[in-house]
Design a protein around this motif. Structure first.
Motif, PDB file in Angstrom:
ATOM      1  N   THR A   1      -4.823  -3.149 -28.476  1.00  0.00           N
ATOM      2  CA  THR A   1      -4.856  -3.545 -29.851  1.00  0.00           C
ATOM      3  C   THR A   1      -5.859  -2.070 -30.444  1.00  0.00           C
ATOM      4  OG1 THR A   1      -7.029  -5.297 -29.850  1.00  0.00           O
ATOM      5  CG2 THR A   1      -4.238  -5.703 -29.823  1.00  0.00           C
ATOM      6  N   ASP A   2      -6.730  -2.083 -29.985  1.00  0.00           N
ATOM      7  CA  ASP A   2      -7.823  -0.757 -30.474  1.00  0.00           C
ATOM      8  C   ASP A   2      -6.746   0.449 -30.427  1.00  0.00           C
ATOM      9  OD1 ASP A   2     -10.247   0.734 -30.347  1.00  0.00           O
ATOM     10  OD2 ASP A   2      -9.090   1.446 -28.435  1.00  0.00           O
ATOM     11  N   LEU A   3      -7.079   1.938 -31.364  1.00  0.00           N
ATOM     12  CA  LEU A   3      -5.799   2.569 -31.535  1.00  0.00           C
ATOM     13  C   LEU A   3      -6.215   3.365 -30.504  1.00  0.00           C
ATOM     14  CD1 LEU A   3      -4.693   4.195 -34.168  1.00  0.00           C
ATOM     15  CD2 LEU A   3      -7.049   4.374 -34.629  1.00  0.00           C
ATOM     16  N   ALA A   4      -7.030   3.597 -29.996  1.00  0.00           N
ATOM     17  CA  ALA A   4      -7.100   5.242 -29.307  1.00  0.00           C
ATOM     18  C   ALA A   4      -5.833   4.252 -27.679  1.00  0.00           C
ATOM     19  CB  ALA A   4      -8.055   4.850 -28.711  1.00  0.00           C
ATOM     20  N   GLU A   5      -6.424   3.057 -27.290  1.00  0.00           N
ATOM     21  CA  GLU A   5      -5.487   2.353 -26.397  1.00  0.00           C
ATOM     22  C   GLU A   5      -4.094   1.926 -26.945  1.00  0.00           C
ATOM     23  OE1 GLU A   5      -6.467   1.212 -23.820  1.00  0.00           O
ATOM     24  OE2 GLU A   5      -8.588   0.774 -23.599  1.00  0.00           O
ATOM     25  N   LEU A   6      -3.882   1.807 -27.965  1.00  0.00           N
ATOM     26  CA  LEU A   6      -2.469   1.424 -28.121  1.00  0.00           C
ATOM     27  C   LEU A   6      -1.939   2.870 -28.091  1.00  0.00           C
ATOM     28  CD1 LEU A   6      -0.634  -0.191 -29.711  1.00  0.00           C
ATOM     29  CD2 LEU A   6      -1.344   0.947 -31.798  1.00  0.00           C
ATOM     30  N   ILE A   7      -2.738   4.156 -28.584  1.00  0.00           N
ATOM     31  CA  ILE A   7      -2.132   5.307 -28.722  1.00  0.00           C
ATOM     32  C   ILE A   7      -1.185   5.659 -26.606  1.00  0.00           C
ATOM     33  CG2 ILE A   7      -2.161   8.307 -29.220  1.00  0.00           C
ATOM     34  CD1 ILE A   7      -4.045   7.013 -30.784  1.00  0.00           C
ATOM     35  N   VAL A   8      -2.968   5.329 -26.475  1.00  0.00           N
ATOM     36  CA  VAL A   8      -2.734   5.534 -24.546  1.00  0.00           C
ATOM     37  C   VAL A   8      -1.334   4.933 -24.016  1.00  0.00           C
ATOM     38  CG1 VAL A   8      -3.647   5.014 -22.090  1.00  0.00           C
ATOM     39  CG2 VAL A   8      -5.110   6.525 -24.392  1.00  0.00           C
ATOM     40  N   GLN A   9      -1.009   3.333 -24.416  1.00  0.00           N
ATOM     41  CA  GLN A   9      -0.155   2.380 -23.951  1.00  0.00           C
ATOM     42  C   GLN A   9       0.923   2.913 -24.538  1.00  0.00           C
ATOM     43  OE1 GLN A   9      -0.277  -1.839 -25.541  1.00  0.00           O
ATOM     44  NE2 GLN A   9      -0.344  -2.411 -23.326  1.00  0.00           N
ATOM     45  N   LEU A  10       1.371   3.137 -25.969  1.00  0.00           N
ATOM     46  CA  LEU A  10       2.661   3.244 -26.089  1.00  0.00           C
ATOM     47  C   LEU A  10       2.701   5.151 -25.690  1.00  0.00           C
ATOM     48  CD1 LEU A  10       1.906   2.964 -29.630  1.00  0.00           C
ATOM     49  CD2 LEU A  10       3.390   1.503 -28.285  1.00  0.00           C
ATOM     50  N   GLY A  11       2.155   5.758 -25.840  1.00  0.00           N
ATOM     51  CA  GLY A  11       2.253   6.974 -25.228  1.00  0.00           C
ATOM     52  C   GLY A  11       2.509   7.125 -23.335  1.00  0.00           C
ATOM     53  N   ASP A  12       2.253   6.299 -22.870  1.00  0.00           N
ATOM     54  CA  ASP A  12       2.626   5.906 -21.653  1.00  0.00           C
ATOM     55  C   ASP A  12       1.471   6.444 -20.881  1.00  0.00           C
ATOM     56  OD1 ASP A  12       3.520   4.328 -18.699  1.00  0.00           O
ATOM     57  OD2 ASP A  12       5.520   5.772 -19.189  1.00  0.00           O
TER      58      ASP A  12
ATOM     59  N   GLU B   1      -1.820  12.819 -40.826  1.00  0.00           N
ATOM     60  CA  GLU B   1      -3.550  12.421 -41.820  1.00  0.00           C
ATOM     61  C   GLU B   1      -3.780  10.932 -40.759  1.00  0.00           C
ATOM     62  OE1 GLU B   1      -5.142  10.654 -45.790  1.00  0.00           O
ATOM     63  OE2 GLU B   1      -3.132  11.632 -45.999  1.00  0.00           O
ATOM     64  N   PRO B   2      -4.943  11.400 -40.988  1.00  0.00           N
ATOM     65  CA  PRO B   2      -4.997  10.086 -39.921  1.00  0.00           C
ATOM     66  C   PRO B   2      -5.395   8.613 -40.214  1.00  0.00           C
ATOM     67  CG  PRO B   2      -6.580  11.677 -39.807  1.00  0.00           C
ATOM     68  CD  PRO B   2      -6.121  12.100 -40.728  1.00  0.00           C
ATOM     69  N   ARG B   3      -5.496   8.925 -42.038  1.00  0.00           N
ATOM     70  CA  ARG B   3      -5.917   7.835 -42.385  1.00  0.00           C
ATOM     71  C   ARG B   3      -4.589   6.766 -42.497  1.00  0.00           C
ATOM     72  NH1 ARG B   3      -8.879   4.129 -45.511  1.00  0.00           N
ATOM     73  NH2 ARG B   3      -7.187   3.557 -47.358  1.00  0.00           N
ATOM     74  N   LYS B   4      -3.581   7.840 -42.558  1.00  0.00           N
ATOM     75  CA  LYS B   4      -2.098   7.595 -42.356  1.00  0.00           C
ATOM     76  C   LYS B   4      -2.031   6.755 -40.975  1.00  0.00           C
ATOM     77  CE  LYS B   4      -0.028   8.359 -46.652  1.00  0.00           C
ATOM     78  NZ  LYS B   4      -1.549   8.903 -47.067  1.00  0.00           N
ATOM     79  N   LEU B   5      -2.000   7.685 -40.246  1.00  0.00           N
ATOM     80  CA  LEU B   5      -1.924   6.828 -38.384  1.00  0.00           C
ATOM     81  C   LEU B   5      -1.920   5.874 -38.847  1.00  0.00           C
ATOM     82  CD1 LEU B   5      -2.465  10.574 -36.930  1.00  0.00           C
ATOM     83  CD2 LEU B   5       0.117   9.386 -37.155  1.00  0.00           C
TER      84      LEU B   5
ATOM     85  N   ASP C   1     -11.133   7.115 -33.975  1.00  0.00           N
ATOM     86  CA  ASP C   1     -10.036   7.564 -32.187  1.00  0.00           C
ATOM     87  C   ASP C   1      -9.246   8.560 -32.747  1.00  0.00           C
ATOM     88  OD1 ASP C   1     -11.681   5.576 -30.864  1.00  0.00           O
ATOM     89  OD2 ASP C   1      -9.453   3.942 -31.254  1.00  0.00           O
ATOM     90  N   ILE C   2      -9.121   9.047 -34.019  1.00  0.00           N
ATOM     91  CA  ILE C   2      -8.288  10.276 -34.167  1.00  0.00           C
ATOM     92  C   ILE C   2      -9.077  11.196 -34.371  1.00  0.00           C
ATOM     93  CG2 ILE C   2      -6.658  11.242 -35.472  1.00  0.00           C
ATOM     94  CD1 ILE C   2      -5.749   8.604 -36.240  1.00  0.00           C
ATOM     95  N   GLU C   3      -9.404  12.246 -33.318  1.00  0.00           N
ATOM     96  CA  GLU C   3     -10.214  13.664 -33.036  1.00  0.00           C
ATOM     97  C   GLU C   3     -12.113  13.111 -33.465  1.00  0.00           C
ATOM     98  OE1 GLU C   3      -8.398  16.466 -35.923  1.00  0.00           O
ATOM     99  OE2 GLU C   3      -6.973  16.561 -34.433  1.00  0.00           O
ATOM    100  N   LEU C   4     -12.362  12.021 -33.533  1.00  0.00           N
ATOM    101  CA  LEU C   4     -13.658  11.644 -33.472  1.00  0.00           C
ATOM    102  C   LEU C   4     -14.022  11.603 -34.921  1.00  0.00           C
ATOM    103  CD1 LEU C   4     -15.127  11.907 -30.504  1.00  0.00           C
ATOM    104  CD2 LEU C   4     -15.906   9.721 -31.226  1.00  0.00           C
ATOM    105  N   SER C   5     -12.499  12.131 -36.253  1.00  0.00           N
ATOM    106  CA  SER C   5     -13.203  11.865 -37.200  1.00  0.00           C
ATOM    107  C   SER C   5     -13.215   9.969 -38.010  1.00  0.00           C
ATOM    108  CB  SER C   5     -12.548  13.115 -38.053  1.00  0.00           C
ATOM    109  OG  SER C   5     -12.896  13.657 -37.488  1.00  0.00           O
ATOM    110  N   ARG C   6     -14.295  10.266 -38.343  1.00  0.00           N
ATOM    111  CA  ARG C   6     -14.260   8.574 -38.940  1.00  0.00           C
ATOM    112  C   ARG C   6     -13.425   8.357 -40.033  1.00  0.00           C
ATOM    113  NH1 ARG C   6     -18.296   4.111 -39.807  1.00  0.00           N
ATOM    114  NH2 ARG C   6     -17.640   2.831 -42.079  1.00  0.00           N
ATOM    115  N   VAL C   7     -12.504   7.053 -40.495  1.00  0.00           N
ATOM    116  CA  VAL C   7     -11.976   7.173 -41.454  1.00  0.00           C
ATOM    117  C   VAL C   7     -11.859   5.675 -42.033  1.00  0.00           C
ATOM    118  CG1 VAL C   7      -9.844   8.818 -40.906  1.00  0.00           C
ATOM    119  CG2 VAL C   7      -9.429   7.034 -40.340  1.00  0.00           C
TER     120      VAL C   7
END
Lengths: 486, 207
Positions: free
Chosen positions: A150-161, A197-201, B186-192
């Protein structure tokens, strides 16, 4: 005295993620050719270095906190057995259940059994290095249980295999465009107009996980700290995914390495200052949860704590190396490391990359299973300076190199070369002859400042990863004799 | 031998028979902060705003009106019953028509637009509010599921640094330390700002 001598087992082979398929130099060579990876890492580590420097700089007593952190961890290790027994007693008294696991296999079996007992076939997970280390997700999958990161970065890693490449930000090797592509490809029902856009992601991840949080019956977490004196566990996070997992499900299973505790409640006042500023470069992370066993009508009503050894007692047996157990997983050493910044986390082959990984992984597995890692450093010392608990990583690296060299039963070409060098340096006549012979290297260099990398073996083993300067026209003693007379 | 006994025995082997003495811990870092209250409130406000939280100051007599105003600004048009409050929130802090949290299943709290709670302590230097699961702070799910969180902080609850803050807390209570709205780096280490927790944090600072 070594752990091997004492018979303390290291982390078993065939389970978990502490060993790579390839040596560090082989894996790093491929990573260095990936321009996109190097650009992503360079951008992200430069950003975090700037943020960390700013928030550490505004704390007037940073060095005092750092030394206190180091002393608390040393005090913890000196009486680790007593603190663990105290922790177990307090957690049990507050309605929790404590389980002990000698290694990854045993920990995975315990967690699988606990999940199966609830009758569910899916769990939500808070980012946890310990569960990555033991390969828990794979073990659950083999038992038919889906583990949702559920952590965003872990989710990215899990979804991206994919595999994690950083302790704090496992997807640091991906940029926003690559993350967008993964989400578009793998998230059911995602808005096809999703931008990068990071916020949208982040919003896409929120929508994706919301319903899973609300229906989850079992959560699995790690722990940043456990307080022996009170039985309190804590998770430090940013997104609120941790709070969702620690609050909503009926059952919470926390998996923790046996070294991650502190003796007293008061010790938290040190680490809750050191950790956020060192990791995300914030004065404080958005959310820190602290819980002690079970609280009636608030949060999970069933709590299990799984204490995992998996090679840690072998690390503890090494009086020099045990300092690696002081690590609070902030990842500041990765962000300042010139080797990590260029090679990236995957090259280390373990869930613990970077400088701390180079000292922790070989000790957990036994140095023979990660023999190239103690050499994955220029010994520049930036990691030591950045470490919030002042772990002397360069000294442990040198210590492990010595251990690796001493374990060799056959003479390596390097050892033979240094033995010959030692003989030459002990004898003035031999030394002068050797210097004259080395002058021949100037022909090979053909006027360039370094010798070509494509020397024949065994010299190529040295020049493949290092620049060997061309020998000078004359040595210092020759120049001295010419200018001053001998 | 059980895994427990085995691990404890391994630790004893690793540490050896004649154990080194436990090192002294020098606590010569700052543990108190004697800055005047007005300065601490200014620091707290600065830190919270740095995290993109909204801070509104008011007098003790104006809390309810200030909370209602903050909710209006954050939510726009909304029904009074879209707001849920901690069961121990003083009556003269409550916005008119709000629902009191009554211990319904926690996931049901996701249906509300906003929550109003008090806090146990606030730490100025790090911009941190600590909720302790008491009736004033509410249970943990209450400050987590609705997308807008309004916390009322009294001046006397504000301390300087982390050591003073932790010393004031009930150690075995379920504690949540909140420093700004939910966020990610978590995205490019920039805080959102804004992921799974409340995306809007409003702090009403009284006094």
């Amino acid at each position: 005295m070594t752990a091997v001598f004492l018979g303390l087992p290291t982390a078993p082979r065939g389970v978990g993620h502490l060993r790579g398929d390839r040596s560090f130099p082989d894996a790093a060579r491929d990573a260095l050719r990936d321009g996109q990876l190097r650009a992503n890492l360079g951008h992200a580590t430069a950003t975090i270095r700037g943020k960390r420097a700013a928030v550490v700089g505004e704390v007037p007593d940073w060095e005092q906190l750092r030394q206190a952190g180091r002393a608390i961890k040393a005090a913890t290790m000196a009486r680790l057995d007593e603190h663990l027994v105290a922790l177990e007693e307090r957690v049990t008294a507050r309605g929790g259940t404590v389980h002990w696991a000698r290694d990854a296999n045993e920990a995975n079996e315990i967690v699988t059994r606990l999940v199966q007992a609830t009758g569910t076939d899916e769990v939500v997970k808070v980012k946890s290095m310990a569960t990555q280390e033991i390969g828990l997700n794979e073990a659950l999958e083999a038992a038919g249980i889906a583990a949702h990161e559920t952590d965003l970065a872990e989710l990215i890693v899990q979804l991206g295999d994919d595999k994690p490449s950083h302790i704090l930000v496992p997807a640091i090797h991906k940029n926003r465009a690559e993350i967008r592509e993964i989400f578009l490809r793998t998230m059911p029902g995602v808005d096809p107009g999703l931008t990068d856009e990071p916020r949208k992601l982040a919003m896409a991840a929120r929508a994706h996980l919301r319903e899973r949080f609300l229906r989850a019956r079992v959560a699995i977490s790690g722990a940043n700290f456990a307080v022996a004196e009170t039985g309190t566990l804590s998770v430090v996070e940013s997104e609120g995914n941790g709070r969702m997992c620690l609050t909503l499900p009926q059952t919470l299973i926390t998996v923790m390495g046996i070294e991650k505790l502190v003796p007293t409640w008061r010790d938290l006042e040190v680490f809750l200052q050191l950790l956020p500023r060192s990791s995300t470069g914030e004065r404080m992370n958005p959310y820190t949860s602290l819980w002690t066993g079970v609280t009636p009508d608030d949060g999970p009503q069933e709590f299990h704590l799984v204490l995992v050894d998996n090679g840690r007692t072998a690390v503890l047996a090494d009086e020099v190396g045990r300092e690696a157990l002081h690590c609070i997983r902030c990842s500041a050493c990765l962000n300042v490391c010139p080797v990590y910044e260029r090679a990236g986390g995957h090259a280390y082959g373990s869930v613990y990359p970077g400088p701390i990984g180079a000292v922790l992984s070989p000790q957990l597995t036994g140095v023979e299973d990660n023999a190239s890692l103690p050499y994955a450093s220029s010994l520049c010392g930036a990691c030591y300076d950045a470490c919030p608990v002042a772990i002397d990583i360069p000294s442990i690296l040198v210590h492990l190199r010595a251990e690796h060299v001493e374990a060799q039963t056959r003479t390596t070409p390097e050892a033979a070369a240094f033995r010959a060098l030692s003989a030459a340096m002990s004898n003035p006549r031999l030394w002068r002859l050797a210097q004259r012979a080395a002058g021949l290297g100037r022909f090979l260099a053909r006027g360039k400042p370094t010798l070509p990398a494509a020397l024949p073996p065994p010299a190529s083993k040295w020049t493949r990863t290092r620049d060997l300067p061309a020998p000078p026209r004359e040595t210092f003693t020759q120049a001295w004799a010419r200018e001053h007379g001998s | 031998m059980s895994a427990r006994d085995d691990i404890l025995s391994r630790i004893r082997t690793a540490l050896g028979d004649d154990r080194a003495p436990v090192p002294e811990i020098a606590r010569d870092y700052r543990t108190t902060d004697d800055r005047p209250d007005a300065e601490l409130l200014a620091v707290l406000t600065d830190r919270l705003e740095d995290y993109k939280a909204t801070v509104v100051r008011c007098t003790p007599a104006d809390v309810a009106a200030t909370v209602a105003g903050a909710l209006g600004a954050a939510l726009g048009d909304h029904r009074p019953e879209d707001v849920v409050v901690a069961p121990g929130l003083p009556a003269d802090w409550q916005p008119a028509g709000a629902v009191e949290d009554d211990g319904r299943p926690p996931v049901a709290l996701a249906d509300y637009a906003a929550t109003v709670t008090g806090v146990a302590v606030a730490i100025a230097e790090t911009g941190t509010l600590v909720l302790d699961g008491s009736p004033l702070s509410g249970r943990r799910a209450l400050s987590l599921l609705p997308d807008c969180l309004v916390c009322v902080v009294e001046a006397a609850q504000v301390v300087g640094g982390v050591p003073e803050g932790l010393a004031r807390l009930d150690r075995t209570a379920p504690l949540t330390m909140i420093s700004g709205p939910s966020a990610t780096s978590d995205i490019e280490l920039s805080r959102v700002e804004g992921v799974h927790g409340p995306r809007t944090l409003v702090v009403v600072l009284v006094g």
